[in-house]
Design a protein around this motif. Structure first.
Motif, PDB file in Angstrom:
ATOM      1  N   PRO A  71      -0.544   2.389   0.910  1.00  0.00           N
ATOM      2  CA  PRO A  71      -0.309   0.945   0.788  1.00  0.00           C
ATOM      3  C   PRO A  71       1.157   0.581   0.993  1.00  0.00           C
ATOM      4  N   SER A  72       1.380  -0.634   1.466  1.00  0.00           N
ATOM      5  CA  SER A  72       2.740  -1.133   1.662  1.00  0.00           C
ATOM      6  C   SER A  72       3.421  -1.306   0.305  1.00  0.00           C
ATOM      7  N   VAL A  73       4.739  -1.447   0.329  1.00  0.00           N
ATOM      8  CA  VAL A  73       5.483  -1.668  -0.919  1.00  0.00           C
ATOM      9  C   VAL A  73       5.022  -2.967  -1.568  1.00  0.00           C
ATOM     10  N   GLU A  74       4.675  -3.965  -0.755  1.00  0.00           N
ATOM     11  CA  GLU A  74       4.198  -5.236  -1.306  1.00  0.00           C
ATOM     12  C   GLU A  74       2.868  -5.042  -2.041  1.00  0.00           C
ATOM     13  N   GLN A  75       1.965  -4.247  -1.456  1.00  0.00           N
ATOM     14  CA  GLN A  75       0.670  -3.990  -2.090  1.00  0.00           C
ATOM     15  C   GLN A  75       0.849  -3.168  -3.369  1.00  0.00           C
ATOM     16  N   ARG A  76       1.729  -2.178  -3.324  1.00  0.00           N
ATOM     17  CA  ARG A  76       1.984  -1.374  -4.526  1.00  0.00           C
ATOM     18  C   ARG A  76       2.571  -2.246  -5.634  1.00  0.00           C
ATOM     19  N   ASP A  95       9.719 -10.419 -14.367  1.00  0.00           N
ATOM     20  CA  ASP A  95      10.272  -9.224 -15.019  1.00  0.00           C
ATOM     21  C   ASP A  95       9.614  -7.940 -14.512  1.00  0.00           C
ATOM     22  N   GLN A  96       8.316  -7.983 -14.290  1.00  0.00           N
ATOM     23  CA  GLN A  96       7.610  -6.782 -13.824  1.00  0.00           C
ATOM     24  C   GLN A  96       7.936  -6.476 -12.358  1.00  0.00           C
ATOM     25  N   ILE A  97       8.155  -7.507 -11.548  1.00  0.00           N
ATOM     26  CA  ILE A  97       8.601  -7.269 -10.164  1.00  0.00           C
ATOM     27  C   ILE A  97       9.978  -6.611 -10.190  1.00  0.00           C
ATOM     28  N   ASP A  98      10.869  -7.116 -11.040  1.00  0.00           N
ATOM     29  CA  ASP A  98      12.197  -6.498 -11.177  1.00  0.00           C
ATOM     30  C   ASP A  98      12.080  -5.034 -11.604  1.00  0.00           C
ATOM     31  N   TYR A 102      13.408  -1.801  -9.515  1.00  0.00           N
ATOM     32  CA  TYR A 102      14.408  -0.886 -10.053  1.00  0.00           C
ATOM     33  C   TYR A 102      13.949   0.577 -10.006  1.00  0.00           C
ATOM     34  N   ALA A 103      12.662   0.791  -9.898  1.00  0.00           N
ATOM     35  CA  ALA A 103      12.123   2.156  -9.838  1.00  0.00           C
ATOM     36  C   ALA A 103      12.107   2.652  -8.389  1.00  0.00           C
ATOM     37  N   ASN A 104      13.185   2.359  -7.639  1.00  0.00           N
ATOM     38  CA  ASN A 104      13.349   2.815  -6.249  1.00  0.00           C
ATOM     39  C   ASN A 104      12.316   2.262  -5.283  1.00  0.00           C
ATOM     40  N   ASN A 105      11.939   1.031  -5.468  1.00  0.00           N
ATOM     41  CA  ASN A 105      11.026   0.349  -4.549  1.00  0.00           C
ATOM     42  C   ASN A 105      11.749  -0.869  -3.992  1.00  0.00           C
TER      43      ASN A 105
END
Length: 187
Positions: A71-76, A95-98, A102-105
């Protein structure tokens, strides 16, 4: 010597089909290399094609890439947000997107540091209307949409139907579907 433009386009498209076939063959041993080749093909088609054809090709190529490299980074990110954020809570979604980023995505968004500065300005001004040029996945729209007055609207314009679809989902998940409108198109 004159070559009709359509003939050139057909030759280029045949070359791109060959690139895609080679990328699919390479996927068995080197999925990231195959994904990069497919992505390059998509960008090349974007320059030589009409917008309708470009988006159709992008969707097809995106599906091919998803099948080859995952899956793409957007889907993940979407999967992560749905599993961790509180539905109907825009701050939780942001906050969850941030946290995901931050976890290298890497994703193209303003992030929490610059976002906090924007939040301060919007809290102070309490806008009724905001126009955003460039949606990507809707992070900024959700972040700013929290501060739009009741009865107001944030309008975000983008040319990419795929990322606009993600943005539309996230805005609804955040509970801001009545404050944010996504417009697909250019100027």
């Amino acid at each position: 010597f004159f070559i009709p433009q359509n003939l050139n386009l057909l030759k280029i498209m045949d070359s791109i089909k060959d690139i895609i076939k080679k990328a699919i063959e390479k996927a068995k041993d080197h999925p990231l290399l195959a994904g990069a080749s497919l992505t390059g093909s998509t960008f090349l088609l974007a320059y030589i094609s009409s917008s309708r054809f470009r988006f159709r090709t992008q969707r097809i190529t995106s599906r091919l890439i998803a099948g080859i490299v995952g899956p793409s980074v957007e889907q993940r990110c979407l999967n992560y947000v749905v599993s961790t954020a509180d539905e109907g809570n825009p701050k939780s979604v942001v906050d969850q997107i941030d946290k995901f980023c931050y976890a290298n995505n890497f994703m193209m968004n303003i992030g929490d540091l610059k976002g906090d500065e924007i939040d301060k300005i919007l809290q102070e001004r309490q806008p009724k209307r905001i126009l955003e040029l460039g949606t990507y996945c809707g992070y900024s729209a959700i972040r700013m949409g929290r501060f739009v007055q009741d009865g107001g609207k944030l309008v975000s314009v983008d040319v990419n139907p795929i990322t606009t679809a993600y943005a539309t989902f996230w805005a609804k998940y955040a509970g801001l579907e009545n404050k944010i409108e996504f417009v697909l198109g250019g100027f």
